[in-house]
Design a protein around this motif. Structure first.
Motif, PDB file in Angstrom:
ATOM      1  N   THR A  69     -10.329   1.720   3.991  1.00 41.47           N
ATOM      2  CA  THR A  69      -8.892   1.936   4.154  1.00 41.47           C
ATOM      3  C   THR A  69      -8.342   0.982   5.209  1.00 41.47           C
ATOM      4  O   THR A  69      -9.051   0.531   6.104  1.00 41.47           O
ATOM      5  N   PHE A  70      -7.072   0.713   5.054  1.00 47.84           N
ATOM      6  CA  PHE A  70      -6.353  -0.123   6.017  1.00 47.84           C
ATOM      7  C   PHE A  70      -4.978   0.487   6.190  1.00 47.84           C
ATOM      8  O   PHE A  70      -4.231   0.635   5.225  1.00 47.84           O
ATOM      9  N   ILE A  71      -4.631   0.870   7.397  1.00 52.16           N
ATOM     10  CA  ILE A  71      -3.390   1.565   7.730  1.00 52.16           C
ATOM     11  C   ILE A  71      -3.212   2.790   6.820  1.00 52.16           C
ATOM     12  O   ILE A  71      -2.140   3.067   6.308  1.00 52.16           O
ATOM     13  N   GLY A  72      -4.256   3.481   6.578  1.00 52.11           N
ATOM     14  CA  GLY A  72      -4.205   4.730   5.837  1.00 52.11           C
ATOM     15  C   GLY A  72      -4.168   4.591   4.333  1.00 52.11           C
ATOM     16  O   GLY A  72      -4.063   5.585   3.628  1.00 52.11           O
ATOM     17  N   LEU A  73      -4.249   3.370   3.795  1.00 51.05           N
ATOM     18  CA  LEU A  73      -4.221   3.160   2.345  1.00 51.05           C
ATOM     19  C   LEU A  73      -5.524   2.519   1.903  1.00 51.05           C
ATOM     20  O   LEU A  73      -6.073   1.663   2.587  1.00 51.05           O
ATOM     21  N   THR A  74      -5.975   2.928   0.720  1.00 53.36           N
ATOM     22  CA  THR A  74      -7.200   2.341   0.179  1.00 53.36           C
ATOM     23  C   THR A  74      -6.871   0.988  -0.438  1.00 53.36           C
ATOM     24  O   THR A  74      -5.704   0.628  -0.621  1.00 53.36           O
ATOM     25  N   LEU A  75      -7.917   0.276  -0.787  1.00 52.83           N
ATOM     26  CA  LEU A  75      -7.757  -1.042  -1.402  1.00 52.83           C
ATOM     27  C   LEU A  75      -6.999  -0.929  -2.713  1.00 52.83           C
ATOM     28  O   LEU A  75      -6.130  -1.769  -3.021  1.00 52.83           O
ATOM     29  N   GLN A  76      -7.259   0.078  -3.502  1.00 57.78           N
ATOM     30  CA  GLN A  76      -6.564   0.282  -4.776  1.00 57.78           C
ATOM     31  C   GLN A  76      -5.083   0.590  -4.547  1.00 57.78           C
ATOM     32  O   GLN A  76      -4.224   0.106  -5.282  1.00 57.78           O
ATOM     33  N   GLU A  77      -4.790   1.354  -3.531  1.00 57.66           N
ATOM     34  CA  GLU A  77      -3.395   1.672  -3.227  1.00 57.66           C
ATOM     35  C   GLU A  77      -2.642   0.428  -2.766  1.00 57.66           C
ATOM     36  O   GLU A  77      -1.477   0.217  -3.109  1.00 57.66           O
TER      37      GLU A  77
END
Length: 90
Positions: A2-10
């Motif tokens: 995750t990055f800043i609370g979002l997954t790579l897919q998001e």
């Protein structure tokens, strides 16, 4: 991951949505702003070209009129000299 609370897919989905959104805005901007502005510029250029041609024709006409006036002035001056017997202007 995750990055800043979002997954790579998001993040990928968010980028796809933003890309589509900006692409649509760009397409609309071109249709509403760029195309009419481009057409107006083309029409203005055409008008300028026509005006330039008219100015050239007008300049040629003025030169011809100026030459004609000079010839007439010389003839009148010559006739004045013959009538008055001198080179005086009153």
């Amino acid at each position: 991951m995750t990055f800043i609370g979002l997954t790579l897919q998001e993040w990928a989905a968010l980028l796809a949505i933003l890309g589509t959104l900006f692409g649509g805005i760009s397409f609309i901007f071109k249709g509403i702003i760029v195309k009419p502005l481009s057409d107006a510029i083309a029409n203005l250029q055409k008008s300028i070209d026509e005006f330039r041609e008219q100015m050239k024709e007008s300049d040629d006409d003025r030169k011809a009129i100026h030459m004609r006036i000079n010839r007439i002035d010389k003839r009148v001056h010559g006739l004045e000299i013959q009538l008055k017997g001198g080179d005086k202007h009153e």
